[in-house]
Design an enzyme around this catalytic site. Structure first.
Site, PDB file in Angstrom:
ATOM      1  N   ARG A  18       0.822  -1.221   0.000  1.00 47.92           N
ATOM      2  CA  ARG A  18       0.000   0.000   0.000  1.00 47.92           C
ATOM      3  C   ARG A  18       0.856   1.272   0.000  1.00 47.92           C
ATOM      4  O   ARG A  18       0.552   2.212  -0.738  1.00 47.92           O
ATOM      5  CB  ARG A  18      -0.977  -0.027   1.182  1.00 47.92           C
ATOM      6  CG  ARG A  18      -2.128  -1.010   0.999  1.00 47.92           C
ATOM      7  CD  ARG A  18      -3.036  -1.023   2.206  1.00 47.92           C
ATOM      8  NE  ARG A  18      -2.321  -1.415   3.416  1.00 47.92           N
ATOM      9  CZ  ARG A  18      -2.809  -1.294   4.653  1.00 47.92           C
ATOM     10  NH1 ARG A  18      -4.004  -0.763   4.839  1.00 47.92           N
ATOM     11  NH2 ARG A  18      -2.094  -1.688   5.687  1.00 47.92           N
ATOM     12  N   ASN A  36      -6.409  -2.893   1.911  1.00 47.59           N
ATOM     13  CA  ASN A  36      -6.340  -4.348   1.907  1.00 47.59           C
ATOM     14  C   ASN A  36      -7.741  -4.902   2.112  1.00 47.59           C
ATOM     15  O   ASN A  36      -8.531  -4.345   2.880  1.00 47.59           O
ATOM     16  CB  ASN A  36      -5.473  -4.863   3.061  1.00 47.59           C
ATOM     17  CG  ASN A  36      -3.989  -4.696   2.799  1.00 47.59           C
ATOM     18  OD1 ASN A  36      -3.570  -4.516   1.667  1.00 47.59           O
ATOM     19  ND2 ASN A  36      -3.197  -4.753   3.858  1.00 47.59           N
TER      20      ASN A  36
END
Length: 786
Positions: A18, A36
């Site tokens: 990320r 996520n």
């Protein structure tokens, strides 16, 4: 403004993915969000006001090109959103709990940045033994749930201090959302206890910390239990003969080689040959135990003779956790680093169990308070035929999913339970297969219980609900019994898979062989596998695919007098082979001076002969493993019995390596066509092997001729069968192909004949890869049935 939903599938959680997305979004002037979820990473993005529409294409290209070190992108799926995003920035959102379709990254060895920090006196993590970041550290061993967040790991009980929390929250920091992130102010701690469980005071002993005390006491010859990432190790000075011998006595491990850990490559090179490829493997994030050829001469302190008796190879690994780095920082010689257990038992993972089981084995124990959720042993790798081949798939590799070839996308969820030895189960769904870490041999009751515990954890962790269960054809394997019980309890179909067919299918899947790509010829060599005819197989040539197989050739079946005792006592196999090759008494009279035959004469051969004649506790077996045992026994290897699986064959290979030459013809084996297919009869090799021993030919050369002859017989027959059946590819599998000489000889000869050879890399050729083949066979049959 064009907005897209971008789904990234693969190993993309807990690896700094990320933050990479966030950074690349800034670079390419995108706005939106990333999070996520149960399927991997979800991105919603669009070009910022005034941005170029092609920025999304460039962004996706950059994702692949700049993927974080531990990540693996399996797919990037893009679709247009119905309306533009109403945001002026790009943010990282909290994880979304949804149905799980993603994997967990394996535990990763300490990265160079973290290793530098623990060596730097000016760094706040100086000498902190649990230093990690998104590029390294524990994963599978601490995780309790997905999505992979700190609250679902064993680090949840350690609230981060303000400085660690700031790192964790900063997308520009390499510790952004590093779930095990900690420091000496807020994280786990380490301490040292004696054999009675009493905590030692390092300061009172003149040492700066517990790790320094442990290192000093190792130098004094003590045996240390060390709680690591996936379990406990037992350690001692590898150059201290008395310590190594005492460790063998306490652990009841009398012949099997010990693994070694060295501070750096320089130390390993003092004892073994380490090329560029080997160095890269040792220094990889997986950091496996790597089998290396010993250097013939060395100026380094000699290793204790009991480290690897009868071997030319040594199993070395580098420190893969900060604790190991600190323990070995002052060592210019190796430490033994073997699993913390009694021989054949599962490795200890918690402090109370270690106190109970290791207190009698270790003089001291180095403990910490981070819970090990999942037991994970060290992986073992050997470079063979030009590539690394896994012999044990565990830390650093499991549970990374294996992408399956075309045809498996629509399989129902499958659970495959493997075999009896080197147990590992497999969950197959969504076009990929997830193998558990190596669990051990199910003959041990503790290991059998461990299989059930780990299986239940995986099913919950990955939210799997198998619709079919696959087991080995052998009716009495514990894995088969467990599968049968679970299938009955849940009303699921049970698929019984022949052992060697599973080995073949495992090799096909490992090589990306499509479900509809047709059959290949497989050479499958191992210790034993239950055949559909009720007999013990182990040296077979099969033509098959994922759906079915035909046994077209095999080694001549020979009795195993005493049944399973013949696995532990190689001399029994020698007697049986000589009986089948013309008669023990005839061959003994012909070669009276051979020491191994004289010793064989002192055995209860009359009783064994009667057992074989009556077929009582003397099952016929075509096992290649038992043929190797017999050859080893003829050369005096094995004595009264072996102390670990495959010992005689492994020591025979070590002998052969001293004299192996590509030009050797080897001892002959004959192949004749019979009703059951082509039968390879080793009888003819025995007359030449015994004649050479009688003449005093060096045992190294005799062992080399044995290997060369078997390789030539197999390849000659395989080439003929491939031509007769118009097959261009040959798969090699089974535990006997852990033998580098045999594997490389067969592969080279088949390749020279213009055939493509399929070898395994992602899973072991031994029974550790069996469940992958079982799962693929069950899936193919389910898909065919509709």
């Amino acid at each position: 403004m064009h907005a897209e939903l971008i789904r990234v599938r693969g190993l993309v959680q807990g690896v700094g993915f990320r933050p990479t997305v966030w950074r690349l979004a800034q670079t390419h002037a995108l706005v939106g969000e990333v999070l996520n979820d149960g399927e991997g990473v979800l991105i919603r993005a669009q070009p910022a006001a005034g941005g170029d529409a092609s920025a999304l294409d460039a962004f996706c290209d950059a994702l692949r090109a700049e993927c974080p070190p531990l990540a693996r992108i399996d797919a990037i799926e893009r679709s247009a959103l119905d309306s533009p995003l109403s945001t002026g920035s790009f943010i990282i959102r909290a994880s979304d709990a949804s149905e799980v379709h993603t994997g967990i990254v394996p535990d990763a060895a300490t990265c160079p940045d973290c290793a530098a920090e623990i060596r730097d006196p000016a760094n706040r993590r100086y000498h902190y033994p649990f230093t990690n970041c998104t590029h390294c550290g524990p994963r599978l061993t601490i995780v309790k749930g997905i999505p992979y967040d700190r609250a679902k790991t064993s680090m949840a009980v350690f609230p981060m201090c303000p400085r660690c929390a700031a790192e964790y929250a900063n997308p520009a920091d390499r510790r952004f959302h590093a779930q095990p992130n900690a420091c000496g102010d807020c994280g786990p701690s380490v301490w040292l206890v004696d054999s009675k469980g009493e905590r030692l005071d390092p300061a009172g002993l003149g040492d700066p910390d517990a790790v320094a005390t442990a290192s000093r006491l190792l130098r004094e010859g003590r045996i240390l239990a060390v709680k690591g990432i996936g379990g406990f190790h037992l350690a001692c000075d590898a150059t201290n003969a008395a310590s190594v011998a005492e460790l063998r006595r306490r652990k009841r491990r009398f012949g099997k080689p010990f693994a070694l850990m060295a501070r750096d490559l320089g130390v390993i090179r003092a004892y073994c040959h380490v090329g560029a490829d080997e160095a890269a493997l040792l220094q990889s994030s997986a950091a496996p135990i790597l089998l290396l050829d010993q250097a013939r001469s060395s100026q380094a302190a000699p290793l204790a003779p009991d480290i690897a008796p009868g071997q030319r190879a040594l199993g070395f690994m580098l420190p893969y956790s900060p604790l190991h780095h600190l323990l070995l920082q002052d060592w210019d010689k190796p430490l033994v680093m073997t699993s913390g257990n009694l021989s054949e038992e599962p490795q200890c993972i918690d402090n109370a169990d270690a106190a109970d089981r290791l207190g009698r084995l270790a003089d001291l124990t180095l403990l910490h308070d981070r819970e090990i959720v999942n037991r994970v042993d060290d992986s073992v790798v050997r470079r063979m035929a030009g590539a690394p081949r896994l012999l044990r798939r565990a830390r650093g590799y499991a549970p990374a999913p294996i992408l399956l070839p075309p045809g498996f996308e629509h399989s129902p969820p499958i659970l495959a339970l493997g075999g009896e030895l080197k147990s590992a189960f497999c969950l197959l769904s969504d076009g990929q297969a997830m193998l558990s870490q190596h669990l051990g041999d199910l003959e041990n009751a503790r290991t059998a219980r461990e299989l059930e515990v780990t299986l239940d954890l995986y099913l919950e962790l990955f939210q799997q609900a198998p619709e079919r269960i696959a087991v080995d054809l052998h009716p009495d394997y514990r894995s088969t019994l467990l599968g049968r019980e679970r299938a009955a309890r849940n009303g699921l179909p049970l698929e019984s898979v022949q052992h060697h067919h599973a080995h073949l299918a495992s090799t096909l899947a490992d090589n990306g062989w499509a479900m509809d790509a047709g059959p290949v010829l497989g050479i499958i060599l191992d210790g034993l596998g239950f055949g559909p005819d009720g007999k013990i197989w182990g040296g077979d040539l099969l033509i098959g695919d994922y759906l079915d197989f035909e046994r077209v050739a095999h080694l001549k079946p020979v009795a195993m007098p005493g049944g399973t005792k013949a696995i532990l006592e190689p001399w029994r196999n020698l007697f049986a082979q000589l009986e089948a090759a013309g008669g023990w008494e005839v061959l003994h009279e012909r070669h009276p001076s051979i020491e191994s035959l004289r010793r064989l004469g002192d055995r209860p051969l009359e009783v064994l002969g009667q057992m074989m004649a009556r077929g009582v506790n003397a099952p016929l077996s075509s096992s290649a493993g038992r043929l190797f045992d017999a050859a080893a026994a003829a050369l005096g290897i094995g004595g009264d019995s072996i102390t670990y699986e495959g010992q005689a064959a492994i020591e025979l290979e070590a002998l052969a390596a001293e004299a192996m030459d590509p030009g050797l013809e080897g001892y002959p084996l004959t192949a004749t066509k019979q009703a059951s297919g082509v039968v390879i009869d080793p009888a003819s090799l025995w007359s030449q092997l015994l004649a050479d021993l009688e003449r005093g030919v060096p045992k190294t050369l005799v062992a080399a001729h044995f290997h060369a002859g078997l390789a030539r017989a197999l390849t000659t027959l395989a080439i003929e069968l491939a031509e007769a059946h118009a097959l261009g590819r040959i798969a090699l599998s089974g535990g006997v192909f852990q033998n580098r000489i045999l594997l490389e000889s067969v592969q080279a000869q088949l390749t020279a004949a213009g055939l493509e050879v399929l070898l395994q890399r992602q899973v072991p050729p031994n029974d550790g890869g069996l469940s992958l083949g079982q799962a693929c066979i069950a899936a193919a049959r389910a898909i065919r049935a509709g």
